[in-house]
Design an enzyme around this catalytic site. Structure first.
Site, PDB file in Angstrom:
ATOM      1  CB  ALA A   4      55.180  37.313  47.827  1.00 43.95           C
ATOM      2  CE  LYS A  29      48.558  37.819  61.528  1.00 47.93           C
ATOM      3  NZ  LYS A  29      48.452  39.117  61.615  1.00 47.93           N
ATOM      4  CB  THR A  50      48.015  34.020  48.025  1.00 43.30           C
ATOM      5  OG1 THR A  50      48.811  35.113  47.970  1.00 43.30           O
ATOM      6  CG2 THR A  50      48.090  33.168  46.733  1.00 43.30           C
ATOM      7  CD  GLU A  55      39.699  40.258  37.312  1.00 44.07           C
ATOM      8  OE1 GLU A  55      39.781  40.692  38.612  1.00 44.07           O
ATOM      9  OE2 GLU A  55      40.410  38.826  37.675  1.00 44.07           O
ATOM     10  CG  HIS A 102      36.824  43.742  45.067  1.00 40.11           C
ATOM     11  ND1 HIS A 102      35.530  43.460  44.418  1.00 40.11           N
ATOM     12  CD2 HIS A 102      37.586  42.838  44.215  1.00 40.11           C
ATOM     13  CE1 HIS A 102      35.725  42.805  43.280  1.00 40.11           C
ATOM     14  NE2 HIS A 102      36.949  42.296  43.185  1.00 40.11           N
ATOM     15  NE  ARG A 162      39.382  45.102  41.536  1.00 41.34           N
ATOM     16  CZ  ARG A 162      40.183  44.381  41.741  1.00 41.34           C
ATOM     17  NH1 ARG A 162      41.054  44.303  42.814  1.00 41.34           N
ATOM     18  NH2 ARG A 162      40.182  43.045  41.192  1.00 41.34           N
ATOM     19  CG  HIS A 170      40.234  43.658  47.173  1.00 40.75           C
ATOM     20  ND1 HIS A 170      39.915  42.261  47.487  1.00 40.75           N
ATOM     21  CD2 HIS A 170      40.892  43.682  45.967  1.00 40.75           C
ATOM     22  CE1 HIS A 170      40.577  41.635  46.647  1.00 40.75           C
ATOM     23  NE2 HIS A 170      40.950  42.309  45.665  1.00 40.75           N
ATOM     24  NE  ARG A 184      45.548  45.045  43.485  1.00 41.66           N
ATOM     25  CZ  ARG A 184      44.823  44.116  43.222  1.00 41.66           C
ATOM     26  NH1 ARG A 184      44.925  43.367  42.337  1.00 41.66           N
ATOM     27  NH2 ARG A 184      43.841  43.735  44.165  1.00 41.66           N
TER      28      ARG A 184
HETATM   29  C1  SIN Z   1      38.929  39.622  41.855  1.00 45.22           C
HETATM   30  O1  SIN Z   1      38.953  38.669  41.623  1.00 45.22           O
HETATM   31  O2  SIN Z   1      37.965  40.639  41.605  1.00 45.22           O
HETATM   32  C2  SIN Z   1      40.374  40.183  42.850  1.00 45.22           C
HETATM   33  C3  SIN Z   1      41.210  39.948  41.933  1.00 45.22           C
HETATM   34  C4  SIN Z   1      42.157  40.987  42.348  1.00 45.22           C
HETATM   35  O3  SIN Z   1      41.971  41.702  43.438  1.00 45.22           O
HETATM   36  O4  SIN Z   1      43.097  41.527  41.658  1.00 45.22           O
END
Ligand code: SIN
Length: 542
Positions: A12, A32, A40, A113, A234, A302, A363, A405
């Protein structure tokens, strides 16, 4: 030349910096640590998005999956806007030089995913974030309008000292960690892109820098926050006993066919036992405990998968479940996930041969600073946006992610909001006489502050926050544990404040002050939530 300060160096921040600089703004990126320490850079999965803007069905299905994952809490207009803009922004990334994997016959190799109903994730093997950072950093280095200040920690935002109701952010106080000096910096726009808050928890996939700095400094300056109870864990961080830090095993591996199994079922499956459904079976998907929680099994969203694992671990008393990859084609696995395969080797595991011990880890911070469609930060208590202040990426809460998310939507949201915030900044330069100037700003007052002599207690306080958040404000909450956490956090906050009042800031102290503030926000927001939705699950609400 108008000026912008961008705090943070993930996708970002870097994207916004390039956009502002290309429009002739003077940009300073303040970060920092080393720029490569951003979240990222550690993102494995990729960026979800439909490149072809005429693919209406594809766009609608991406919107539907995002809304479903968000468990009814997304802002549908925001989701639609972002998903529809995906093609343009992904093309921007391609033009900047990002390389996504392509299929042999042409076209991008798209991954899948959890929670996605189709393959729509662009990726660079299993190190997409690193590839995006590489390309953006290269563009930054070639841009003479941008200067990069690594090892500079922003301590607080500076408010214009005037009587107006709407807060005007005119600069930052920033600690040069090498010179141990505080600088006062002014800018016509300040864009926070500081990432998340994984360091609130003992076990996180985030880098050490993820200490909620941007959210905390903006709250102190009067910003409003939203959805703070939604912390995404995660499901599959590597949990080998020898590891001191969580290592992410991308969800794309489950999209590729990897399956979550409890240890006993895994043993029986390997032994070809006839006591498990079907006996002697190749693909263990039908044996996964996750099926008790969702028909999508290991590829459910998730929130569901992390809770399923949490429940499994509580029942078994173990520290991990297994992610099985042994049934998948070995060469193909190694070609698609080379970084993970390489890492596993360093701890004596072989992808496709050994079961991978995994457990959930903090995560992604779904809540954050409440922003409008261009990233302007809302001021607490009024329906106005603070002047000159923007928040983009994980630090912001746009309404896209709802209560949970969808995987690989965060890089997309980050790049869309970086573009929009930069565009707004560029189109609204300061008018004559409105420019801010560092000379007019108050200096940081360090008089009478002493130098911290012992740092041990700062570390202990940080660990105490992490332990409280992990045990009492984690994947599954309970009323009495939340109350206990709020009392403990209040005590810790008092202690930290005492040190803050007396001592010159150091990185440890600034981060601790930020962490305790955000920990309290998460805890209070969790206490206030009276329904179980998405990532917020309180057993006492059932
Ligand atoms: C992942 O690769 O499982 C993480 C990707 C994400 O958090 O969107």
């Amino acid at each position: 030349m108008p000026s912008a300060i961008i705090v943070g160096s993930g996708i970002a921040g870097l994207f916004a910096a390039i956009s502002c600089a290309d429009a002739g703004w003077n940009v300073q990126i303040v970060t920092k640590s080393d720029p490569s320490d951003s979240s990222t850079n550690f993102a494995q999965g990729g960026i979800a998005g439909i490149l072809d803007k005429t693919d209406g069905a594809g766009i609608e299905s991406h919107i539907a999956d995002t809304l479903k994952s968000g468990d009814g809490h997304c802002d549908e207009a925001v989701v639609r806007g972002i998903v529809e803009e995906a093609g343009d922004r992904i093309r921007d990334l391609l033009n900047i030089g990002v390389k996504f994997d392509e299929e042999e016959g042409g076209g991008f190799d798209l991954a899948k995913e959890g929670g996605h109903s189709s393959h729509r994730i662009l990726h660079s093997k299993d190190a997409t974030g690193a590839e995006i950072e590489r390309a953006l950093m290269q563009a930054i280095e070639n841009n003479s309008n941008i200067s990069l200040l690594p090892n500079h920690l922003v301590v607080d935002l500076i408010l214009e000292d005037n009587e107006t109701e709407i807060h005007d952010i005119v600069g930052i106080w920033c600690l040069d960690l090498d010179a141990e000096e505080m600088h006062t910096m002014a800018a016509d726009a300040i864009i926070l892109a500081t990432g998340g808050a994984g360091q609130l928890y003992s076990h996180t996939t985030n880098p050490l820098v993820a200490t909620a700095d941007g959210a905390a400094m903006a709250i102190r300056a009067g910003a409003a926050v939203k959805d703070m109870a939604f912390i995404q864990f995660h499901p599959t961080a590597l949990a080998a006993p020898s590891l001191t830090k969580a290592f992410l095993i991308t969800e794309a591996l489950r999209g590729h066919g990897a399956v979550l199994l409890d240890i006993e079922t895994h043993q029986k499956w390997k032994a070809g036992s006839s006591t498990i459904a079907g006996g002697d079976i190749e693909d263990p998907s039908s044996l996964s405990f996750t099926l008790k929680h969702s028909p999508l099994g290991s590829l459910a969203t998730r929130d569901i998968v992390a809770r399923a694992i949490d429940s499994e671990l509580k029942m078994s008393g173990r520290d991990f479940v297994y992610l099985a990859t042994e049934h998948l084609a070995h060469d193909d696995l190694h070609k698609s996930f080379p970084m993970i395969a390489e890492y596993l080797k360093t701890i004596g595991l072989e992808l496709g041969v050994d079961p991978l011990p995994v457990s959930p880890a903090a995560h992604y911070f779904v809540g954050g600073l409440e922003v409008d469609h261009v990233g302007r930060v809302r001021q607490k208590g009024i329906h106005h946006y603070m002047r000159r202040l923007f928040a983009i990426g994980e630090v912001a809460c746009t309404g896209m992610h709802g209560a949970n998310r969808l995987a690989s939507n965060s890089l997309l949201e980050a790049v869309v909001y970086a573009h929009r915030a930069a565009k707004y900044v560029i189109e609204n330069p300061p008018t004559e006489g409105e420019e801010v100037n560092a000379i007019d700003l108050p200096r940081w007052r360090a008089d009478k502050l002493s130098t911290l002599r012992e740092h041990g207690h700062l570390r202990h306080d940080r660990e105490a926050i992490q332990a409280t958040m992990t045990h009492d404000v984690g994947i599954v909450k309970r009323d009495y544990r939340l109350q206990r956490a709020s009392r403990r956090l209040a005590l810790l906050a008092d202690e930290v404040d005492r040190i803050w009042q007396r001592c010159k800031p150091t990185r440890d102290l600034v981060e601790l002050r930020n962490l305790i503030l955000i920990a309290k926000e998460v805890c209070y927001a969790s206490i206030a939530m009276k329904v179980n939705i998405g990532l917020h699950w309180n057993d006492d609400l059932i």
